[in-house]
Write an enzyme that holds these catalytic residues in place. Structure first.
Site, PDB file in Angstrom:
ATOM      1  N   HIS A   1       9.848  47.399  -6.923  1.00  0.00           N
ATOM      2  CA  HIS A   1      11.307  47.757  -6.971  1.00  0.00           C
ATOM      3  C   HIS A   1      11.994  47.748  -6.202  1.00  0.00           C
ATOM      4  CE1 HIS A   1      14.794  49.481  -8.891  1.00  0.00           C
ATOM      5  NE2 HIS A   1      15.166  50.182  -7.439  1.00  0.00           N
TER       6      HIS A   1
ATOM      7  N   ASP B   1      20.757  59.259 -15.226  1.00  0.00           N
ATOM      8  CA  ASP B   1      20.535  58.345 -14.291  1.00  0.00           C
ATOM      9  C   ASP B   1      21.379  57.425 -14.539  1.00  0.00           C
ATOM     10  OD1 ASP B   1      19.771  56.964 -11.952  1.00  0.00           O
ATOM     11  OD2 ASP B   1      18.847  55.359 -13.495  1.00  0.00           O
TER      12      ASP B   1
ATOM     13  N   ARG C   1      28.992  57.154 -10.695  1.00  0.00           N
ATOM     14  CA  ARG C   1      28.755  57.141  -8.984  1.00  0.00           C
ATOM     15  C   ARG C   1      29.339  55.191  -8.763  1.00  0.00           C
ATOM     16  NH1 ARG C   1      23.150  56.759  -7.816  1.00  0.00           N
ATOM     17  NH2 ARG C   1      23.792  55.921  -5.372  1.00  0.00           N
TER      18      ARG C   1
ATOM     19  N   SER D   1      17.798  58.468  -8.375  1.00  0.00           N
ATOM     20  CA  SER D   1      18.180  57.467  -9.047  1.00  0.00           C
ATOM     21  C   SER D   1      16.346  57.098  -9.108  1.00  0.00           C
ATOM     22  CB  SER D   1      19.723  56.914  -9.235  1.00  0.00           C
ATOM     23  OG  SER D   1      19.962  55.587  -9.863  1.00  0.00           O
TER      24      SER D   1
ATOM     25  N   LYS E   1      13.493  56.709 -12.424  1.00  0.00           N
ATOM     26  CA  LYS E   1      13.259  55.947 -13.473  1.00  0.00           C
ATOM     27  C   LYS E   1      11.438  55.046 -12.997  1.00  0.00           C
ATOM     28  CE  LYS E   1      17.081  54.062 -11.988  1.00  0.00           C
ATOM     29  NZ  LYS E   1      18.444  52.810 -12.385  1.00  0.00           N
TER      30      LYS E   1
END
Ligand code: URA
Length: 435
Positions: free
Chosen positions: A91, A170, A177, A192, A196
């Protein structure tokens, strides 16, 4: 709607006051507020006040872990334990020209490790992996869970849209946000991302935490804190997690924009492409393979980019999702060059400015429902450290709508420099490792 008075075990205003006054939230308060927000019993304005209080006051490690757990519990968890191969995922916290997933997923899969990349779309100046792949004619981002599993088993690599069932808390909170100035908070970003990734069920995870003007984290200390928080969350949840802190002062590679980045990724899969994209792809692949318990020497990983092994998986990965890997990629209808105004060495080319320019040219969107232009973006002909002659093109801007050139050029004005001599050597790409 805030629910029937007295029917809920906590009062959102008390939770907000607790954090506003700098006290840690109790575990039960966290479980409740995340769940109640997801089902609509805590109002948007209440959660936006709480998010701002968290941004300003921070969270302790136990609070972040509990918050992440509550977001995971808001939806489904996937399970890849039935696959015949181990899983490893990557990620990135988001950058400009960051197309690394495209060559990386097939590269890692070519060594027998499955890569389940459940990705998102771009918002703002950073591009989204799904938008890039959608530039390939026929390619579709949505897969059912059964299709995802079958492709992971057969091909080994999948890049697809994360389903609505994964960490729905999220999805709601991130959208809030985004419009309330509460994105740049270490506890909120860490929870967040990790909610995931943990819900996704990957066995190993490599985080690419970007640092610099084109990233959420502008300085190394903040990036290190984010990396440490995420690595601890992953490790505690049983996911073998490491983070590389990588430079995002300058765009990655020589393109920013959807089809432009696909073209550059294919060059990398053909054994060419810019050195920074190749080096980062190889560094992340080495970490992903080690995390999956299948360590491969760096030279061997690099060789798989040149000898067709990774390219073969790429072709199967694209075709499995309806894409034609041989189809010509879309090109923008209009082009405009930005010329060097003097001869010398490029000393600065600001990643954020290039990201904003690509976005304004049509490569990105301002609202989730906006379409993107597949061919739009910025091509970089020289990067910091390269020599350039007055009048030579430094950048080419691509768009279907020439009215966009003006605002894209304005984003770049004063954000690049050519000087008599460059500063010492190229910048290191990998700045630190947190494991
Ligand atoms: N990416 C995410 O998924 N969440 C954040 O908060 C920031 C980047």
């Amino acid at each position: 709607m805030t629910g029937t008075p007295g029917a809920e075990p906590f009062d959102a205003v008390d939770v907000i006051r607790t954090k506003r006054d700098g006290h840690p939230l109790e575990a039960a308060q966290i479980d409740w507020v995340v769940d109640a927000y997801t089902r609509g019993a805590v109002a948007e304005e209440q959660m936006s006040a709480l998010a701002m209080a968290i941004l300003l006051r921070g969270m302790t490690r136990p609070e972040v872990a509990r918050w992440t757990g509550a977001m995971i519990a808001s939806g489904e968890r996937m399970d890849f334990s039935g696959l015949s191969r181990p899983t490893s995922d990557k990620h990135s916290t988001g950058g400009v020209g960051d197309k690394i997933t495209l060559p990386l997923a097939p590269l890692v899969a070519s060594f027998g490790v499955a890569v389940p990349q459940l990705s998102g779309r771009g918002l703002g100046h950073t591009g989204g992996t799904l938008d890039k792949l959608e530039a390939i004619p026929g390619w579709r981002a949505s897969l059912s869970n059964a299709e995802l599993m079958a492709q992971l088993e057969d091909v080994g690599a999948v890049v697809c849209a994360a389903g609505a069932g994964l960490a729905p808390a999220d999805k709601k909170l991130y959208a809030l946000r985004d419009v309330t100035g509460t994105v740049e908070s270490v506890p909120l970003i860490a929870s967040s991302i990790m909610s995931k990734k943990i819900a996704e069920g990957t066995g190993a995870l490599v985080l690419d935490v970007k640092v610099g003007s084109g990233a959420f984290m502008k300085d190394l200390d903040a990036a290190r804190e984010l990396a440490r928080t995420m690595v601890d969350l992953g490790t505690d949840a049983g996911v073998r997690t490491v983070a590389l802190l990588t430079d995002m002062e300058v765009p990655l590679g020589r393109t920013a924009g959807n089809a432009l980045e696909v073209r550059e990724s294919v060059e990398v899969l053909d054994g060419g492409g810019p050195a920074d994209v190749v080096d980062l792809t190889v560094a992340l692949a080495v970490e992903m393979l080690a995390g999956a318990g299948r360590p491969v020497p760096e030279a061997e990983v690099r060789a798989a980019l040149g000898d067709g092994r990774a390219k073969d998986v790429w072709r199967r990965m694209i075709a499995a999702q309806g894409g034609d890997p041989d189809a010509p990629l879309p090109r923008a209808r209009e082009r405009r060059e930005v010329l060097a105004d003097r001869s010398g060495v490029v000393t600065r080319l600001d990643a954020y400015a290039v990201g904003i320019a690509a976005w304004r040219l049509g490569a990105g969107r301002s609202r989730r429902e906006d379409p993107v232009q597949a061919g739009a973006g910025v091509e970089l002909h020289a990067k910091p450290g390269d020599e350039i002659t007055a009048g030579q093109p430094l950048l080419t801007l691509h768009t279907d709508t020439p009215a966009r050139f003006e605002r894209a050029s304005a984003a770049l004005a004063g954000r690049w420099s050519v000087d008599d001599a460059g500063s010492a050597g190229p910048r290191p790409l990998v700045l630190d490792r947190v494991g």
